[in-house]
Design a protein around this motif. Structure first.
Motif, PDB file in Angstrom:
ATOM      1  N   ALA A  60       0.843  -1.207   0.000  1.00 27.10           N
ATOM      2  CA  ALA A  60       0.000   0.000   0.000  1.00 27.10           C
ATOM      3  C   ALA A  60       0.870   1.245   0.000  1.00 27.10           C
ATOM      4  O   ALA A  60       0.601   2.207   0.722  1.00 27.10           O
ATOM      5  CB  ALA A  60      -0.942  -0.007   1.202  1.00 27.10           C
ATOM      6  N   GLY A  61       1.926   1.212  -0.819  1.00 28.01           N
ATOM      7  CA  GLY A  61       2.708   2.421  -1.025  1.00 28.01           C
ATOM      8  C   GLY A  61       2.043   3.298  -2.070  1.00 28.01           C
ATOM      9  O   GLY A  61       0.832   3.231  -2.286  1.00 28.01           O
ATOM     10  N   PHE A  62       2.832   4.116  -2.732  1.00 29.44           N
ATOM     11  CA  PHE A  62       2.250   5.007  -3.741  1.00 29.44           C
ATOM     12  C   PHE A  62       1.557   4.210  -4.843  1.00 29.44           C
ATOM     13  O   PHE A  62       0.440   4.552  -5.256  1.00 29.44           O
ATOM     14  CB  PHE A  62       3.338   5.903  -4.336  1.00 29.44           C
ATOM     15  CG  PHE A  62       3.697   7.070  -3.466  1.00 29.44           C
ATOM     16  CD1 PHE A  62       3.008   8.266  -3.562  1.00 29.44           C
ATOM     17  CD2 PHE A  62       4.717   6.976  -2.545  1.00 29.44           C
ATOM     18  CE1 PHE A  62       3.318   9.343  -2.760  1.00 29.44           C
ATOM     19  CE2 PHE A  62       5.045   8.039  -1.731  1.00 29.44           C
ATOM     20  CZ  PHE A  62       4.345   9.234  -1.833  1.00 29.44           C
ATOM     21  N   ALA A  89       2.936  -4.595  -5.781  1.00 32.68           N
ATOM     22  CA  ALA A  89       3.370  -3.217  -5.558  1.00 32.68           C
ATOM     23  C   ALA A  89       4.028  -3.129  -4.188  1.00 32.68           C
ATOM     24  O   ALA A  89       3.714  -2.260  -3.377  1.00 32.68           O
ATOM     25  CB  ALA A  89       2.180  -2.262  -5.658  1.00 32.68           C
ATOM     26  N   ALA A  90       4.943  -4.067  -3.933  1.00 28.41           N
ATOM     27  CA  ALA A  90       5.534  -4.209  -2.596  1.00 28.41           C
ATOM     28  C   ALA A  90       6.527  -3.110  -2.252  1.00 28.41           C
ATOM     29  O   ALA A  90       6.957  -3.008  -1.102  1.00 28.41           O
ATOM     30  CB  ALA A  90       6.224  -5.574  -2.481  1.00 28.41           C
ATOM     31  N   GLY A  91       6.949  -2.298  -3.216  1.00 27.09           N
ATOM     32  CA  GLY A  91       7.830  -1.177  -2.912  1.00 27.09           C
ATOM     33  C   GLY A  91       9.289  -1.578  -2.835  1.00 27.09           C
ATOM     34  O   GLY A  91       9.738  -2.528  -3.474  1.00 27.09           O
ATOM     35  N   SER A  92      10.050  -0.862  -2.005  1.00 32.36           N
ATOM     36  CA  SER A  92      11.496  -1.035  -1.952  1.00 32.36           C
ATOM     37  C   SER A  92      11.985  -1.017  -0.512  1.00 32.36           C
ATOM     38  O   SER A  92      11.249  -0.642   0.409  1.00 32.36           O
ATOM     39  CB  SER A  92      12.191   0.071  -2.759  1.00 32.36           C
ATOM     40  OG  SER A  92      11.780   1.352  -2.298  1.00 32.36           O
ATOM     41  N   ASP A  98      11.829  -4.746  -3.290  1.00 35.88           N
ATOM     42  CA  ASP A  98      11.523  -5.701  -2.232  1.00 35.88           C
ATOM     43  C   ASP A  98      11.983  -7.096  -2.650  1.00 35.88           C
ATOM     44  O   ASP A  98      11.750  -7.526  -3.786  1.00 35.88           O
ATOM     45  CB  ASP A  98      10.020  -5.710  -1.944  1.00 35.88           C
ATOM     46  CG  ASP A  98       9.680  -6.487  -0.694  1.00 35.88           C
ATOM     47  OD1 ASP A  98       9.700  -7.723  -0.746  1.00 35.88           O
ATOM     48  OD2 ASP A  98       9.374  -5.860   0.332  1.00 35.88           O
ATOM     49  N   PRO A  99      12.627  -7.853  -1.743  1.00 31.80           N
ATOM     50  CA  PRO A  99      13.146  -9.181  -2.109  1.00 31.80           C
ATOM     51  C   PRO A  99      12.068 -10.181  -2.508  1.00 31.80           C
ATOM     52  O   PRO A  99      12.407 -11.258  -3.013  1.00 31.80           O
ATOM     53  CB  PRO A  99      13.856  -9.648  -0.827  1.00 31.80           C
ATOM     54  CG  PRO A  99      14.136  -8.400  -0.062  1.00 31.80           C
ATOM     55  CD  PRO A  99      13.031  -7.458  -0.390  1.00 31.80           C
ATOM     56  N   LEU A 100      10.787  -9.858  -2.312  1.00 29.84           N
ATOM     57  CA  LEU A 100       9.722 -10.795  -2.654  1.00 29.84           C
ATOM     58  C   LEU A 100       9.771 -11.194  -4.123  1.00 29.84           C
ATOM     59  O   LEU A 100       9.543 -12.362  -4.474  1.00 29.84           O
ATOM     60  CB  LEU A 100       8.357 -10.170  -2.327  1.00 29.84           C
ATOM     61  CG  LEU A 100       7.129 -10.949  -2.768  1.00 29.84           C
ATOM     62  CD1 LEU A 100       7.014 -12.261  -1.999  1.00 29.84           C
ATOM     63  CD2 LEU A 100       5.861 -10.112  -2.581  1.00 29.84           C
ATOM     64  N   CYS A 124       3.792  -2.901 -10.513  1.00 30.34           N
ATOM     65  CA  CYS A 124       4.000  -1.459 -10.688  1.00 30.34           C
ATOM     66  C   CYS A 124       4.776  -0.928  -9.491  1.00 30.34           C
ATOM     67  O   CYS A 124       4.941  -1.605  -8.482  1.00 30.34           O
ATOM     68  CB  CYS A 124       2.659  -0.729 -10.831  1.00 30.34           C
ATOM     69  SG  CYS A 124       1.473  -1.053  -9.501  1.00 30.34           S
ATOM     70  N   GLY A 125       5.274   0.286  -9.624  1.00 32.41           N
ATOM     71  CA  GLY A 125       6.055   0.882  -8.551  1.00 32.41           C
ATOM     72  C   GLY A 125       7.506   0.440  -8.591  1.00 32.41           C
ATOM     73  O   GLY A 125       8.052   0.078  -9.632  1.00 32.41           O
ATOM     74  N   ASP A 126       8.139   0.436  -7.418  1.00 38.11           N
ATOM     75  CA  ASP A 126       9.574   0.168  -7.344  1.00 38.11           C
ATOM     76  C   ASP A 126       9.945  -1.268  -7.666  1.00 38.11           C
ATOM     77  O   ASP A 126      11.114  -1.551  -7.973  1.00 38.11           O
ATOM     78  CB  ASP A 126      10.092   0.525  -5.948  1.00 38.11           C
ATOM     79  CG  ASP A 126      10.096   2.022  -5.693  1.00 38.11           C
ATOM     80  OD1 ASP A 126       9.903   2.780  -6.659  1.00 38.11           O
ATOM     81  OD2 ASP A 126      10.285   2.434  -4.530  1.00 38.11           O
ATOM     82  N   VAL A 127       9.010  -2.218  -7.589  1.00 40.13           N
ATOM     83  CA  VAL A 127       9.351  -3.616  -7.883  1.00 40.13           C
ATOM     84  C   VAL A 127       9.258  -3.926  -9.369  1.00 40.13           C
ATOM     85  O   VAL A 127       9.610  -5.028  -9.791  1.00 40.13           O
ATOM     86  CB  VAL A 127       8.427  -4.588  -7.110  1.00 40.13           C
ATOM     87  CG1 VAL A 127       8.589  -4.417  -5.616  1.00 40.13           C
ATOM     88  CG2 VAL A 127       6.973  -4.414  -7.524  1.00 40.13           C
TER      89      VAL A 127
END
Length: 663
Positions: free
Chosen positions: A11-13, A108-111, A268-270, A300-303
């Motif tokens: 639930a990031g950007f 969208a797990a981010g970083s 994210d390592p996921l 989407c996003g950083d991943v």
């Protein structure tokens, strides 16, 4: 016809925008589930203002449940995805596992913090990716200034007032700019701190500050930092980090107790566990944000490595602007793939400019390509943040107004400790807690030094000076502690364990328990429970004040007179201490006999589970009777074991031996 199931991870950007847009498009025609470790969306660009005391922490958070209508929130972290079975396994905040089935999955797990193979960084530095890290930095900086003011040694005072920030990008530049203002205010307004000069260093291997921005904005930010007193050193980084300071690549050793790591982020390592094609750790997707060969999987996003249609052959950078806009496109394409929306569309974005808040009325901005500095840039920067935030706009504006007319409160809340926010973690948005379930997830494959260190769950000895250890009375994570640092982790003995940090308790021991072993003076200091008996002292000689000392202050003497079974007098070490001492302590004292009606071994008379009143069946023998010298439990009470609590009250929960911190 059943409704399709859509699961969004993060639930990031990107994740927040995807969930909000899907909720608006589907209008109840799909089951939308959002999996996130926290129940809020964090507006990261304002995090440096939280660390500097400008904004309160809740101002930069937006409730997911209140703003995402029709979206089911599941608290937890994804730890496994079965692509063929279309199921996702997650671990909840209390260690419980769960599985979510999906027809469409949006990653969208981010970083997380980016690590470099530099000795000592993973052990002695802290990142700046989550709210716990910002709260820790705020407390830590305040504590260092206060300790420096009380120090007599000029070298110690200078080290505590020196703060090193590595990384001159958006985050590092803002942290250094706001931090210098924050510490200057603490020194300037306190008469006893006159002559102290907080020193902030900003390091980067890049040739200039803010290398992502044009040279005019970079020069503006550099000028503001230097005028404020920040020591900006380009082309310089950290060669090694130690407990006492950092060795720079130019050969200089800087004495410091603070190292803030803002070098960058990594996905994210996921996504590494999926076995799908990656681009520098990011999941490869097509311009429609779908993973090739997997029609049900979007990212989407950083991943996600999203092709940049404006720059063929490249990929969009890992910025909040791109993540926010990619979330909207991902939602529209997911809905289109289910027949719930219009046609699919590719992601195409043209930069509208960037803003960097440098604290006070200073900023650097280039909206629509127009370079601004000073007060106009500050107005544009804050106006942009208010427009971009999905909530709390009035509260943020109110805090800015109050900060302009009132002094900031520089106090330590002590809510986040050093060992709670390790640099090498896959969940910077969560503070590590003793025995937390997330620590089991730290063994996932990660890059950089210090991966899966046992020392991540413990305090760094001396980092940041006094107050860095878990507070007295806070739970530790076992009978031994591990020293963080280079090389193999070394176990710490009980004598080395900081006072006030209780260790693990074997079954059958506890406050007031008749099965508890005798304790040494070091273990009973300040009313805290120890674990090992006094016979664990080197050479087998009981420590002073331990159970081996029978008579008054004379080791090896006779037991005190009139004591049954050779039990020392109540005021003697190793015996039954007088009430208020370290053994069977005064009522309401830690580790001692609780007051009547309090939970513990001796309950109030005639209370359930307690000690029956005198002269009642099974009641307490007369006070003049000698204490039993045997360790056998009374009739009807099970012997101490793995599932038995100290005293007559039985445990209803299984003992938690995980003792692992959050990841």
């Amino acid at each position: 016809m059943s409704r399709p199931r859509i699961v969004i991870v993060g639930a990031g950007f990107a994740g927040y925008r995807t969930a909000r847009t899907l909720s608006r498009i589907t209008r109840g025609r799909a089951h939308i589930t959002l999996l996130n470790p926290t129940d809020y969306f964090l507006y990261l660009p304002l995090l440096p203002q939280v660390a500097a005391g400008v904004l309160e922490p809740r101002r930069v958070t937006v409730s997911l449940s209140d703003t995402l209508h029709g979206v089911r929130l599941v608290l937890g972290e994804a730890d496994g995805i079965d692509l063929d079975g279309r199921t996702l396994h997650y671990t909840g905040p209390e260690g419980e596992g769960g599985t979510l089935a999906y027809d469409r999955l949006v990653l969208a797990a981010g970083s997380v913090n980016k690590l470099l193979p530099i000795p000592g960084v993973a052990e002695h530095a802290h990142g700046f990716r989550g709210l716990p890290e910002a709260l820790y930095l705020r407390d830590h900086v305040t504590r260092q200034v206060e300790l420096a003011a009380a120090a007599d040694d000029p070298k110690t005072r200078a080290a505590r007032c020196t703060f090193v920030v590595v990384g001159a990008g958006y985050t590092g530049t803002e942290v250094a700019a706001h931090g210098q203002m924050f510490t200057d205010a603490q020194v300037r307004k306190h008469p006893l701190r006159q002559g102290m000069r907080p020193r902030w260093l900003l390091l980067d291997v890049a040739p200039r500050v803010l290398p992502e921005m044009d040279e005019k904005l970079s020069a503006t930010a550099d000028q503001v930092l230097r005028e404020r007193g920040v020591d900006v050193r380009m082309g310089t980084s950290v060669k090694e980090a130690t407990h006492d300071g950092v060795m720079l690549t130019d050969g200089e050793f800087v004495d410091t107790r603070t190292l803030v790591w803002c070098v960058g982020v990594r996905p994210d390592p996921l996504v590494e566990s999926l076995g799908l094609p990656l681009e520098k750790g990011r999941l490869l997707v097509d311009p429609h944000l779908r993973v090739p060969g997997r029609d049900e999987l979007f990212a989407c996003g950083d991943v996600a490595a999203v092709p940049d249609l404006e720059k063929p052959g490249g990929y969009t950078p890992m910025t909040a602007q791109h993540a926010w806009r990619q979330g909207k496109v991902a939602a529209e394409n997911v809905a289109a793939s289910l027949g719930l929306g219009g046609a699919r569309k590719p992601y195409r974005h043209r930069d509208l400019g960037f803003v960097v808040d440098l604290g006070g009325a200073k900023a650097a901005a280039n909206p629509l390509g127009v370079s601004l500095s000073g007060v106009p840039a500050g107005v544009v920067a804050r106006g942009y943040h208010l427009a971009a935030m999905p909530g709390n706009r009035v509260r943020v504006a109110a805090d800015w107004l109050l900060d302009a007319v009132l002094p900031r409160q520089a106090v330590q809340l002590g809510l986040v400790r050093s060992w709670s926010v390790p640099l090498d973690t896959s969940s910077p948005e969560l503070a590590r807690v003793p025995g937390g379930p997330g620590q089991r997830d730290e063994v996932r494959a990660r890059s950089g030094p210090g991966a899966a260190l046992a020392s991540d769950t413990h305090d760094e000895p001396g980092r940041g000076g006094a107050g860095e250890e878990p507070a007295k009375g806070q739970p530790g994570s076992g009978s031994t502690q591990v020293r963080p640092g280079p090389g193999p982790a070394q176990p710490r003995t009980e004598a080395e364990t900081a006072k006030g940090r209780p260790t693990a308790t074997p079954p059958g021991e506890g406050p007031g328990s008749r099965f508890a072993e005798q304790r040494s003076e070091a273990e009973t200091a300040k009313g805290q429970r120890g674990r090992e008996p006094a016979t664990s002292q080197p050479g087998g000689e009981p420590a002073r004040g331990s159970g081996g000392e029978s008579t008054r202050n004379r080791p090896g003497g006779e037991p005190a007179k009139h004591q049954p079974d050779g039990e020392p007098a109540k005021t003697q070490p190793g015996g039954e201490p007088a009430r208020g001492s370290g053994g069977e302590s005064a009522r309401n004292q830690p580790g001692g006999e609780p007051a009547k009606n309090q939970p513990g071994r001796e309950a109030a008379k005639n209370q359930p589970g307690g000690e029956p009143a005198k002269n009642q069946p099974g009641g307490e023998p007369a006070k003049s009777q000698p204490r039993p010298s045997t360790l056998e439990p009374p009739p009807g009470q099970p012997p101490p074991g793995a599932g038995t609590a100290p005293g007559p009250v039985k445990r209803s929960d299984a003992p938690d031996d995980s003792a692992k911190g959050d990841s």
